[in-house]
Design a protein around this motif. Structure first.
Motif, PDB file in Angstrom:
ATOM      1  N   ALA A  25      -5.124   3.553  -6.721  1.00  0.00           N
ATOM      2  CA  ALA A  25      -6.207   3.352  -5.764  1.00  0.00           C
ATOM      3  C   ALA A  25      -5.905   4.087  -4.466  1.00  0.00           C
ATOM      4  O   ALA A  25      -4.756   4.127  -4.011  1.00  0.00           O
ATOM      5  CB  ALA A  25      -6.419   1.860  -5.481  1.00  0.00           C
TER       6      ALA A  25
ATOM      7  N   ASP B  86       0.159  -7.202  -5.337  1.00  0.00           N
ATOM      8  CA  ASP B  86      -0.591  -6.057  -5.836  1.00  0.00           C
ATOM      9  C   ASP B  86      -0.039  -4.804  -5.166  1.00  0.00           C
ATOM     10  O   ASP B  86       0.025  -4.728  -3.933  1.00  0.00           O
ATOM     11  CB  ASP B  86      -2.080  -6.189  -5.509  1.00  0.00           C
ATOM     12  CG  ASP B  86      -2.737  -7.336  -6.255  1.00  0.00           C
ATOM     13  OD1 ASP B  86      -2.176  -7.777  -7.276  1.00  0.00           O
ATOM     14  OD2 ASP B  86      -3.813  -7.790  -5.819  1.00  0.00           O
TER      15      ASP B  86
ATOM     16  N   ILE C 299      -0.459  -0.658  -4.791  1.00  0.00           N
ATOM     17  CA  ILE C 299      -1.405   0.418  -5.036  1.00  0.00           C
ATOM     18  C   ILE C 299      -0.829   1.745  -4.562  1.00  0.00           C
ATOM     19  O   ILE C 299      -0.039   1.802  -3.617  1.00  0.00           O
ATOM     20  CB  ILE C 299      -2.767   0.170  -4.337  1.00  0.00           C
ATOM     21  CG1 ILE C 299      -2.597   0.109  -2.815  1.00  0.00           C
ATOM     22  CG2 ILE C 299      -3.407  -1.102  -4.865  1.00  0.00           C
ATOM     23  CD1 ILE C 299      -3.917   0.037  -2.062  1.00  0.00           C
ATOM     24  N   ASP C 300      -1.221   2.801  -5.251  1.00  0.00           N
ATOM     25  CA  ASP C 300      -0.869   4.157  -4.844  1.00  0.00           C
ATOM     26  C   ASP C 300      -1.937   5.090  -5.386  1.00  0.00           C
ATOM     27  O   ASP C 300      -2.502   4.846  -6.465  1.00  0.00           O
ATOM     28  CB  ASP C 300       0.509   4.562  -5.377  1.00  0.00           C
ATOM     29  CG  ASP C 300       1.085   5.739  -4.605  1.00  0.00           C
ATOM     30  OD1 ASP C 300       1.820   5.492  -3.618  1.00  0.00           O
ATOM     31  OD2 ASP C 300       0.784   6.891  -4.960  1.00  0.00           O
ATOM     32  N   SER C 301      -2.208   6.172  -4.654  1.00  0.00           N
ATOM     33  CA  SER C 301      -3.280   7.078  -5.056  1.00  0.00           C
ATOM     34  C   SER C 301      -2.863   8.024  -6.173  1.00  0.00           C
ATOM     35  O   SER C 301      -3.713   8.657  -6.800  1.00  0.00           O
ATOM     36  CB  SER C 301      -3.757   7.903  -3.852  1.00  0.00           C
ATOM     37  OG  SER C 301      -2.696   8.705  -3.345  1.00  0.00           O
TER      38      SER C 301
ATOM     39  N   VAL D   8     -11.339  -1.791  -7.329  1.00  0.00           N
ATOM     40  CA  VAL D   8     -10.056  -2.140  -7.954  1.00  0.00           C
ATOM     41  C   VAL D   8      -9.629  -3.578  -7.644  1.00  0.00           C
ATOM     42  O   VAL D   8      -9.173  -4.308  -8.534  1.00  0.00           O
ATOM     43  CB  VAL D   8      -8.954  -1.154  -7.483  1.00  0.00           C
ATOM     44  CG1 VAL D   8      -7.579  -1.596  -7.981  1.00  0.00           C
ATOM     45  CG2 VAL D   8      -9.262   0.256  -7.969  1.00  0.00           C
ATOM     46  N   LEU D   9      -9.778  -3.984  -6.381  1.00  0.00           N
ATOM     47  CA  LEU D   9      -9.256  -5.284  -5.937  1.00  0.00           C
ATOM     48  C   LEU D   9     -10.336  -6.331  -5.730  1.00  0.00           C
ATOM     49  O   LEU D   9     -10.012  -7.495  -5.436  1.00  0.00           O
ATOM     50  CB  LEU D   9      -8.483  -5.106  -4.620  1.00  0.00           C
ATOM     51  CG  LEU D   9      -7.294  -4.139  -4.633  1.00  0.00           C
ATOM     52  CD1 LEU D   9      -6.717  -4.004  -3.232  1.00  0.00           C
ATOM     53  CD2 LEU D   9      -6.218  -4.587  -5.611  1.00  0.00           C
TER      54      LEU D   9
ATOM     55  N   ALA E   2      -5.971   4.093  -0.735  1.00  0.00           N
ATOM     56  CA  ALA E   2      -6.001   3.066   0.309  1.00  0.00           C
ATOM     57  C   ALA E   2      -6.916   3.426   1.471  1.00  0.00           C
ATOM     58  O   ALA E   2      -7.231   2.566   2.300  1.00  0.00           O
ATOM     59  CB  ALA E   2      -4.591   2.811   0.834  1.00  0.00           C
TER      60      ALA E   2
ATOM     61  N   CYS F  54       0.830  -1.211   0.000  1.00  0.00           N
ATOM     62  CA  CYS F  54       0.000   0.000   0.000  1.00  0.00           C
ATOM     63  C   CYS F  54       0.864   1.260   0.000  1.00  0.00           C
ATOM     64  O   CYS F  54       1.903   1.294   0.657  1.00  0.00           O
ATOM     65  CB  CYS F  54      -0.898   0.033   1.235  1.00  0.00           C
ATOM     66  SG  CYS F  54      -2.043  -1.322   1.333  1.00  0.00           S
TER      67      CYS F  54
ATOM     68  N   LEU G 225       2.764   6.198  -9.602  1.00  0.00           N
ATOM     69  CA  LEU G 225       2.648   4.775  -9.928  1.00  0.00           C
ATOM     70  C   LEU G 225       3.425   4.447 -11.204  1.00  0.00           C
ATOM     71  O   LEU G 225       3.977   3.356 -11.353  1.00  0.00           O
ATOM     72  CB  LEU G 225       1.184   4.377 -10.091  1.00  0.00           C
ATOM     73  CG  LEU G 225       0.901   2.879  -9.961  1.00  0.00           C
ATOM     74  CD1 LEU G 225       0.974   2.452  -8.497  1.00  0.00           C
ATOM     75  CD2 LEU G 225      -0.468   2.529 -10.521  1.00  0.00           C
TER      76      LEU G 225
ATOM     77  N   LEU H  95     -11.154   0.531  -3.131  1.00  0.00           N
ATOM     78  CA  LEU H  95     -10.429  -0.737  -3.118  1.00  0.00           C
ATOM     79  C   LEU H  95     -11.295  -1.881  -3.630  1.00  0.00           C
ATOM     80  O   LEU H  95     -10.804  -2.772  -4.335  1.00  0.00           O
ATOM     81  CB  LEU H  95      -9.934  -1.050  -1.707  1.00  0.00           C
ATOM     82  CG  LEU H  95      -8.798  -0.176  -1.166  1.00  0.00           C
ATOM     83  CD1 LEU H  95      -8.334  -0.705   0.181  1.00  0.00           C
ATOM     84  CD2 LEU H  95      -7.628  -0.103  -2.128  1.00  0.00           C
TER      85      LEU H  95
ATOM     86  N   TYR I 293      -1.904  -0.756  -9.384  1.00  0.00           N
ATOM     87  CA  TYR I 293      -3.215  -0.121  -9.463  1.00  0.00           C
ATOM     88  C   TYR I 293      -3.171   1.288  -8.864  1.00  0.00           C
ATOM     89  O   TYR I 293      -2.543   1.510  -7.826  1.00  0.00           O
ATOM     90  CB  TYR I 293      -4.260  -0.916  -8.677  1.00  0.00           C
ATOM     91  CG  TYR I 293      -4.458  -2.343  -9.131  1.00  0.00           C
ATOM     92  CD1 TYR I 293      -5.161  -2.632 -10.299  1.00  0.00           C
ATOM     93  CD2 TYR I 293      -3.960  -3.399  -8.384  1.00  0.00           C
ATOM     94  CE1 TYR I 293      -5.354  -3.944 -10.709  1.00  0.00           C
ATOM     95  CE2 TYR I 293      -4.151  -4.717  -8.777  1.00  0.00           C
ATOM     96  CZ  TYR I 293      -4.845  -4.984  -9.941  1.00  0.00           C
ATOM     97  OH  TYR I 293      -5.034  -6.287 -10.334  1.00  0.00           O
TER      98      TYR I 293
END
Length: 472
Positions: free
Chosen positions: A338, A304, A306-308, A349-350, A340, A282, A313, A346, A336
């Protein structure tokens, strides 16, 4: 999902993106300081704009001047107040930063006095403030004539080189260590490398360094004073004795290594991914820990990340490509965009995926990496910390739901403030009865959880880790 970006005023946009003056080292350094300190811009945003205007051999000078001024800013501002009759306003404020740059050259650098004065005065004309040349010259001459730098300063935060709010927090939290912390915050950071064992062994890589007479050192945790349950291995880490252009080191194009501080390299060791594990990384950008997790366990089932921030990313994608991980891990590696902190995002996406291991490198004040990014101490404000703590709390609550029963979550920050670290995790343990602390050292407890690394420990950045197990 692209991150929200605040709209800039027209004037701010011009200040940030349009360098209207001709290329000049001192003018450009003052412009960068102006952008950071008056407009709150990051050095990572503005430094490349002036680097693009100069030859390679001048870029090091520019960075040294800018970062040096940021490290010594409280003293430079104090001296300026002794000499300047009244503060400059509006666009003229830029000249204050030019004068402080002159002070830095005269007192902290090896710049010849004549050049420090005459070329700094000339830079005021380059910046379009010809009418203030006399003011710049008078302040620099008076700085020398009155020997301002030798005068005693009775403000502790100025002497220690920190904003007052941060000094007060560190004094309250680390009363016996505040001076050593500040000293290490002002040191030039060492250059740590992480050897990519998928591409090359550490022995082979070090042999190449030896053949090119590049000096390096191994990690040494002996004097950190931690009573650890087990000693760190950090088998992929080496520290270069002299800073170097990493792109010219052997194996860079082949992905044989990555630049990563030793403290950040401990994340993979502490999470201890096993064959067949599913992993969630995350707030993963720029991807150093993501890559290390992959390198540490070739047989993981899936990772996986993820980063906003979509742009950040993309940096993970670039790093995975250079290191060869995209090709090797294929669809076992997924990136992705996303948030967190949002379960709704989430889920979109997940799906309903849960994980055996989660690394949460939480958003933080970054007070542990100030020596690496000296603008942080001036970009952060006291009010920011409370907001950051609330965001961390929200992310922890959401991400905990993604951890399988019996799974492990490693919480990490590059902060040294206790409200982001020990207090955050202690509160989480109190409010989540299915969370159990897995101690990293023998003095750890649910009320004082985690391992706090302070800047300079084993030549590392400041970092915090806490390891949590979810009840089955």
């Amino acid at each position: 999902m692209k991150p929200h970006r605040h709209q800039k005023s027209k004037r701010q946009g011009q200040n940030l993106y349009q360098l209207s003056h001709r290329a000049n080292l001192r003018a450009d350094a003052a412009w960068v300081l102006f952008q950071i300190l008056e407009h709150g811009k990051s050095s990572r945003d503005v430094m490349p704009k002036v680097f693009a205007r100069h030859e390679t051999n001048n870029k090091a000078w520019l960075q040294e001047m800018v970062f040096g001024c940021l490290r010594e800013l409280p003293k430079l501002q104090y001296w300026l107040r002794q000499l300047l009759d009244k503060p400059l306003k509006g666009d003229h404020k830029l000249i204050e930063h030019l004068i402080m740059l002159g002070f830095y050259q005269l007192h902290f650098s090896r710049t010849l006095e004549h050049a420090a004065v005459s070329e700094t005065v000339e830079a005021s004309t380059v910046l379009g403030h010809h009418g203030l040349k006399g003011l710049v010259n008078a302040n620099l001459r008076n700085f020398q004539r009155k020997d301002i730098a030798s005068q005693a300063i009775d403000q502790p935060h100025v002497n220690i080189g920190l904003p007052k709010w941060l000094y007060k927090q560190l004094l309250a939290q680390y009363p016996e260590q505040v001076e050593s912390i500040a000293t290490n915050m002002n040191e030039r950071p060492p250059l740590w490398l992480r050897i990519n064992h998928r591409v090359e062994s550490k022995t082979s890589f070090c042999d190449k360094l030896n053949s090119e007479e590049i000096d390096y050192a191994e990690p040494n945790f002996e004097n950190c004073g931690w009573d650890l349950h087990s000693a760190f291995n950090a088998s992929a880490a080496i520290r270069l004795e002299r800073r170097s252009d990493v792109t010219q080191l052997p194996g860079f194009d082949d992905g044989a290594f990555a630049v990563q501080d030793l403290a950040a390299q401990l994340a993979s060791e502490l999470l201890n991914v096993q064959p067949g594990d599913t992993v969630l990384d995350c707030c993963a950008a720029p991807g150093g820990k993501t890559a290390h997790l992959l390198e540490s366990q070739n047989q993981l089932a899936r990772l996986d990340a993820i980063d906003s921030d979509g742009e950040r990313l993309e940096r993970i994608d670039e790093n995975m490509t250079r290191l060869g991980h995209k090709t090797h891990f294929g669809d076992r590696l997924n990136l992705y965009v996303a948030d967190a902190s949002s379960e709704e995002v989430l889920k979109r996406v997940l799906g309903n995926t849960t994980y055996d291991k989660i690394l949460l490198d939480a958003p933080c004040s970054a007070t542990g990496v100030i020596r690496r990014h000296p603008d942080i101490r001036w970009l952060r404000k006291s009010a920011d910390i409370e907001n950051t703590v609330e965001l961390q709390k929200k992310i922890l609550a959401v991400i905990w739901g993604r951890l399988k029963p019996g799974g492990t979550l490693l919480y990490a920050t590059c902060s040294i403030l206790k409200q982001e670290n020990t207090e955050q995790i202690a509160n989480f343990l109190t409010n989540n009865k299915d969370a159990k602390l897995v101690p990293l050292h023998k003095n750890e407890s649910p009320t004082q959880p985690g391992l706090q690394i302070l800047p300079g420990d084993a030549q590392m950045d400041g970092f915090y880790y806490a390891r949590l197990l979810k009840s089955e």
